[in-house]
Motif scaffolding. Structure first.
Motif, PDB file in Angstrom:
ATOM      1  N   SER A  23       0.822  -1.207   0.000  1.00  0.00           N
ATOM      2  CA  SER A  23       0.000   0.000   0.000  1.00  0.00           C
ATOM      3  C   SER A  23       0.856   1.258   0.000  1.00  0.00           C
ATOM      4  CB  SER A  23      -0.924  -0.017   1.219  1.00  0.00           C
ATOM      5  OG  SER A  23      -1.628   1.182   1.323  1.00  0.00           O
ATOM      6  N   ARG A  24       1.878   1.269   0.832  1.00  0.00           N
ATOM      7  CA  ARG A  24       2.767   2.427   0.927  1.00  0.00           C
ATOM      8  C   ARG A  24       3.485   2.675  -0.406  1.00  0.00           C
ATOM      9  NH1 ARG A  24       6.666   1.482   5.523  1.00  0.00           N
ATOM     10  NH2 ARG A  24       7.738   0.289   3.948  1.00  0.00           N
ATOM     11  N   LEU A  25       3.988   1.618  -1.021  1.00  0.00           N
ATOM     12  CA  LEU A  25       4.689   1.753  -2.295  1.00  0.00           C
ATOM     13  C   LEU A  25       3.725   2.170  -3.406  1.00  0.00           C
ATOM     14  CD1 LEU A  25       7.300   1.532  -3.904  1.00  0.00           C
ATOM     15  CD2 LEU A  25       6.868  -0.935  -4.119  1.00  0.00           C
ATOM     16  N   LEU A  26       2.558   1.546  -3.451  1.00  0.00           N
ATOM     17  CA  LEU A  26       1.561   1.910  -4.465  1.00  0.00           C
ATOM     18  C   LEU A  26       1.117   3.359  -4.322  1.00  0.00           C
ATOM     19  CD1 LEU A  26      -0.827  -1.149  -4.842  1.00  0.00           C
ATOM     20  CD2 LEU A  26       0.582  -0.104  -6.608  1.00  0.00           C
ATOM     21  N   GLN A  27       0.915   3.782  -3.107  1.00  0.00           N
ATOM     22  CA  GLN A  27       0.487   5.158  -2.874  1.00  0.00           C
ATOM     23  C   GLN A  27       1.517   6.138  -3.433  1.00  0.00           C
ATOM     24  OE1 GLN A  27      -0.037   6.138   1.257  1.00  0.00           O
ATOM     25  NE2 GLN A  27      -1.371   7.853   0.786  1.00  0.00           N
ATOM     26  N   TYR A  28       2.778   5.888  -3.176  1.00  0.00           N
ATOM     27  CA  TYR A  28       3.825   6.764  -3.693  1.00  0.00           C
ATOM     28  C   TYR A  28       3.860   6.728  -5.213  1.00  0.00           C
ATOM     29  CZ  TYR A  28       8.341   8.659  -4.951  1.00  0.00           C
ATOM     30  OH  TYR A  28       9.333   9.397  -5.550  1.00  0.00           O
ATOM     31  N   VAL A  29       3.889   5.527  -5.781  1.00  0.00           N
ATOM     32  CA  VAL A  29       4.003   5.371  -7.229  1.00  0.00           C
ATOM     33  C   VAL A  29       2.812   5.996  -7.946  1.00  0.00           C
ATOM     34  CG1 VAL A  29       3.968   3.621  -9.057  1.00  0.00           C
ATOM     35  CG2 VAL A  29       5.531   3.385  -7.147  1.00  0.00           C
ATOM     36  N   GLN A  30       1.621   5.772  -7.428  1.00  0.00           N
ATOM     37  CA  GLN A  30       0.435   6.321  -8.079  1.00  0.00           C
ATOM     38  C   GLN A  30       0.378   7.842  -7.946  1.00  0.00           C
ATOM     39  OE1 GLN A  30      -2.562   3.869  -6.228  1.00  0.00           O
ATOM     40  NE2 GLN A  30      -2.243   2.195  -7.679  1.00  0.00           N
ATOM     41  N   SER A  31       0.856   8.394  -6.849  1.00  0.00           N
ATOM     42  CA  SER A  31       0.810   9.846  -6.677  1.00  0.00           C
ATOM     43  C   SER A  31       1.874  10.548  -7.518  1.00  0.00           C
ATOM     44  CB  SER A  31       0.965  10.224  -5.207  1.00  0.00           C
ATOM     45  OG  SER A  31       2.273   9.962  -4.771  1.00  0.00           O
ATOM     46  N   ILE A  32       2.995   9.906  -7.748  1.00  0.00           N
ATOM     47  CA  ILE A  32       4.105  10.539  -8.457  1.00  0.00           C
ATOM     48  C   ILE A  32       4.081  10.251  -9.961  1.00  0.00           C
ATOM     49  CG2 ILE A  32       5.853   8.733  -8.261  1.00  0.00           C
ATOM     50  CD1 ILE A  32       6.493  12.353  -7.368  1.00  0.00           C
ATOM     51  N   ALA A  33       3.302   9.290 -10.394  1.00  0.00           N
ATOM     52  CA  ALA A  33       3.290   8.886 -11.811  1.00  0.00           C
ATOM     53  C   ALA A  33       2.937  10.037 -12.746  1.00  0.00           C
ATOM     54  CB  ALA A  33       2.327   7.728 -12.015  1.00  0.00           C
ATOM     55  N   ARG A  34       2.150  10.982 -12.279  1.00  0.00           N
ATOM     56  CA  ARG A  34       1.752  12.112 -13.121  1.00  0.00           C
ATOM     57  C   ARG A  34       2.833  13.192 -13.181  1.00  0.00           C
ATOM     58  NH1 ARG A  34      -2.475   9.999 -10.670  1.00  0.00           N
ATOM     59  NH2 ARG A  34      -2.606  11.250  -8.799  1.00  0.00           N
ATOM     60  N   ARG A  35       3.862  13.046 -12.335  1.00  0.00           N
ATOM     61  CA  ARG A  35       4.952  14.025 -12.312  1.00  0.00           C
ATOM     62  C   ARG A  35       6.287  13.273 -12.411  1.00  0.00           C
ATOM     63  NH1 ARG A  35       1.967  14.783  -7.830  1.00  0.00           N
ATOM     64  NH2 ARG A  35       3.721  14.436  -6.441  1.00  0.00           N
ATOM     65  N   PRO A  36       6.557  12.687 -13.575  1.00  0.00           N
ATOM     66  CA  PRO A  36       7.741  11.818 -13.701  1.00  0.00           C
ATOM     67  C   PRO A  36       9.062  12.514 -13.390  1.00  0.00           C
ATOM     68  CG  PRO A  36       6.765  12.249 -15.847  1.00  0.00           C
ATOM     69  CD  PRO A  36       5.836  12.814 -14.836  1.00  0.00           C
ATOM     70  N   GLN A  37       9.113  13.819 -13.537  1.00  0.00           N
ATOM     71  CA  GLN A  37      10.351  14.536 -13.234  1.00  0.00           C
ATOM     72  C   GLN A  37      10.651  14.529 -11.745  1.00  0.00           C
ATOM     73  OE1 GLN A  37       7.542  15.841 -14.389  1.00  0.00           O
ATOM     74  NE2 GLN A  37       6.979  17.541 -13.039  1.00  0.00           N
ATOM     75  N   GLU A  38       9.643  14.238 -10.902  1.00  0.00           N
ATOM     76  CA  GLU A  38       9.832  14.222  -9.449  1.00  0.00           C
ATOM     77  C   GLU A  38      10.050  12.822  -8.875  1.00  0.00           C
ATOM     78  OE1 GLU A  38       6.755  16.417  -7.437  1.00  0.00           O
ATOM     79  OE2 GLU A  38       6.753  17.974  -8.999  1.00  0.00           O
ATOM     80  N   ILE A  39      10.066  11.839  -9.722  1.00  0.00           N
ATOM     81  CA  ILE A  39      10.251  10.458  -9.255  1.00  0.00           C
ATOM     82  C   ILE A  39      11.635  10.308  -8.639  1.00  0.00           C
ATOM     83  CG2 ILE A  39      10.538   8.058 -10.029  1.00  0.00           C
ATOM     84  CD1 ILE A  39       8.340   8.608 -12.076  1.00  0.00           C
ATOM     85  N   ASP A  40      11.659   9.678  -7.504  1.00  0.00           N
ATOM     86  CA  ASP A  40      12.916   9.410  -6.804  1.00  0.00           C
ATOM     87  C   ASP A  40      13.197   7.910  -6.911  1.00  0.00           C
ATOM     88  OD1 ASP A  40      15.066   9.107  -5.147  1.00  0.00           O
ATOM     89  OD2 ASP A  40      14.107   9.977  -3.373  1.00  0.00           O
ATOM     90  N   PRO A  41      13.984   7.509  -7.915  1.00  0.00           N
ATOM     91  CA  PRO A  41      14.257   6.080  -8.097  1.00  0.00           C
ATOM     92  C   PRO A  41      14.934   5.435  -6.897  1.00  0.00           C
ATOM     93  CG  PRO A  41      15.010   7.331 -10.002  1.00  0.00           C
ATOM     94  CD  PRO A  41      14.620   8.320  -8.946  1.00  0.00           C
ATOM     95  N   VAL A  42      15.734   6.198  -6.172  1.00  0.00           N
ATOM     96  CA  VAL A  42      16.417   5.648  -4.993  1.00  0.00           C
ATOM     97  C   VAL A  42      15.390   5.299  -3.912  1.00  0.00           C
ATOM     98  CG1 VAL A  42      18.097   6.132  -3.170  1.00  0.00           C
ATOM     99  CG2 VAL A  42      18.552   6.863  -5.523  1.00  0.00           C
ATOM    100  N   PHE A  43      14.402   6.175  -3.715  1.00  0.00           N
ATOM    101  CA  PHE A  43      13.340   5.897  -2.751  1.00  0.00           C
ATOM    102  C   PHE A  43      12.547   4.659  -3.177  1.00  0.00           C
ATOM    103  CE2 PHE A  43       8.900   6.280  -1.377  1.00  0.00           C
ATOM    104  CZ  PHE A  43       9.074   6.320  -0.003  1.00  0.00           C
ATOM    105  N   ILE A  44      12.206   4.590  -4.466  1.00  0.00           N
ATOM    106  CA  ILE A  44      11.467   3.423  -4.974  1.00  0.00           C
ATOM    107  C   ILE A  44      12.294   2.162  -4.769  1.00  0.00           C
ATOM    108  CG2 ILE A  44      10.551   2.286  -7.043  1.00  0.00           C
ATOM    109  CD1 ILE A  44       9.619   5.027  -8.010  1.00  0.00           C
ATOM    110  N   GLU A  45      13.582   2.249  -5.051  1.00  0.00           N
ATOM    111  CA  GLU A  45      14.444   1.079  -4.880  1.00  0.00           C
ATOM    112  C   GLU A  45      14.481   0.627  -3.422  1.00  0.00           C
ATOM    113  OE1 GLU A  45      18.846  -0.413  -6.212  1.00  0.00           O
ATOM    114  OE2 GLU A  45      18.645   1.680  -5.575  1.00  0.00           O
ATOM    115  N   THR A  46      14.607   1.573  -2.522  1.00  0.00           N
ATOM    116  CA  THR A  46      14.640   1.249  -1.095  1.00  0.00           C
ATOM    117  C   THR A  46      13.339   0.581  -0.652  1.00  0.00           C
ATOM    118  OG1 THR A  46      16.105   3.115  -0.685  1.00  0.00           O
ATOM    119  CG2 THR A  46      14.946   2.214   1.219  1.00  0.00           C
ATOM    120  N   GLN A  47      12.217   1.174  -1.045  1.00  0.00           N
ATOM    121  CA  GLN A  47      10.915   0.619  -0.684  1.00  0.00           C
ATOM    122  C   GLN A  47      10.714  -0.757  -1.304  1.00  0.00           C
ATOM    123  OE1 GLN A  47       8.589   2.153   1.514  1.00  0.00           O
ATOM    124  NE2 GLN A  47      10.531   3.177   1.863  1.00  0.00           N
ATOM    125  N   LEU A  48      11.134  -0.900  -2.543  1.00  0.00           N
ATOM    126  CA  LEU A  48      10.996  -2.164  -3.253  1.00  0.00           C
ATOM    127  C   LEU A  48      11.836  -3.258  -2.602  1.00  0.00           C
ATOM    128  CD1 LEU A  48       9.473  -3.172  -5.732  1.00  0.00           C
ATOM    129  CD2 LEU A  48      11.506  -2.668  -7.081  1.00  0.00           C
TER     130      LEU A  48
END
Length: 186
Positions: A23-48
């Motif tokens: 849920s936490r990962l989906l919430q982040y991914v779904q909220s940031i998907a509309r602003r790809p320039q703000e995606i933090d791949p390091v945060f996604i990697e850590t959560q993943l």
């Protein structure tokens, strides 16, 4: 029957924890998907990594290695369900590999890769949720019906051994010794 309760309760608690990670990962991914320039791949990697180390280890070590073989041995008519769960696991592994490939590309800060990363992570999480639903709604009720008390005891013993292994390898799970209260000076 107490051992069966322990096993089922353990799985239930771990599934809730896994759902929280998802849920936490989906919430982040779904909220940031509309602003790809703000995606933090390091945060996604850590959560993943946190999610997969918990989810995949739990599933492989407890469900696939302990529970599914016991159900298969107890009831031959459950082959379709077990095959479906195995298929979801294999699909999830393939998706996870795709997520990590996308993650490497997204590290280069490409907006299109960021959107693709979000979509791939979303698909992986949806697959995990589908697997959890199938386990909760079909596998666990079936296991309760077909596994004998002796088998539950063996499964419970394996679960405890896995939990002990986890605690030994993770310092934050090891019991703390309060040497001062035991009369020892630090």
């Amino acid at each position: 029957m107490l051992t069966a309760t322990y096993v089922l309760l353990t799985l239930s608690i771990e599934q809730k924890k896994e759902r929280h990670f998802i849920s936490r990962l989906l919430q982040y991914v779904q909220s940031i998907a509309r602003r790809p320039q703000e995606i933090d791949p390091v945060f996604i990697e850590t959560q993943l990594k946190e999610l997969t180390s918990f989810a995949e280890a739990r599933h492989q070590r407890k469900v696939e290695a302990c529970l599914m073989p016991a159900v298969r041995a107890a009831d031959a008519s459950c082959a379709a369900l077990l095959n479906d769960l195995e298929s979801l696991s294999q699909r999830g592994s393939a998706m996870l590999n795709a997520v990590y490939r996308c993650l490497r590309r997204a590290m280069r800060r490409s907006a299109s890769q960021g959107k693709f990363l979000c979509k791939t992570v979303d698909l992986y999480c949806q697959n995990l949720l589908k697997r959890l639903d199938k386990e909760e709604q079909e596998l666990l009720p079936l296991a309760q019906k077909v596994i004998s008390s002796e088998e539950w005891f063996e499964i419970g013993s394996k679960f405890l051994a896995h939990d002990d292994d986890d605690a030994a390898s993770r310092p934050e799970l090891r019991p703390r010794r309060d040497y001062l209260s035991m009369g020892y000076a630090a």
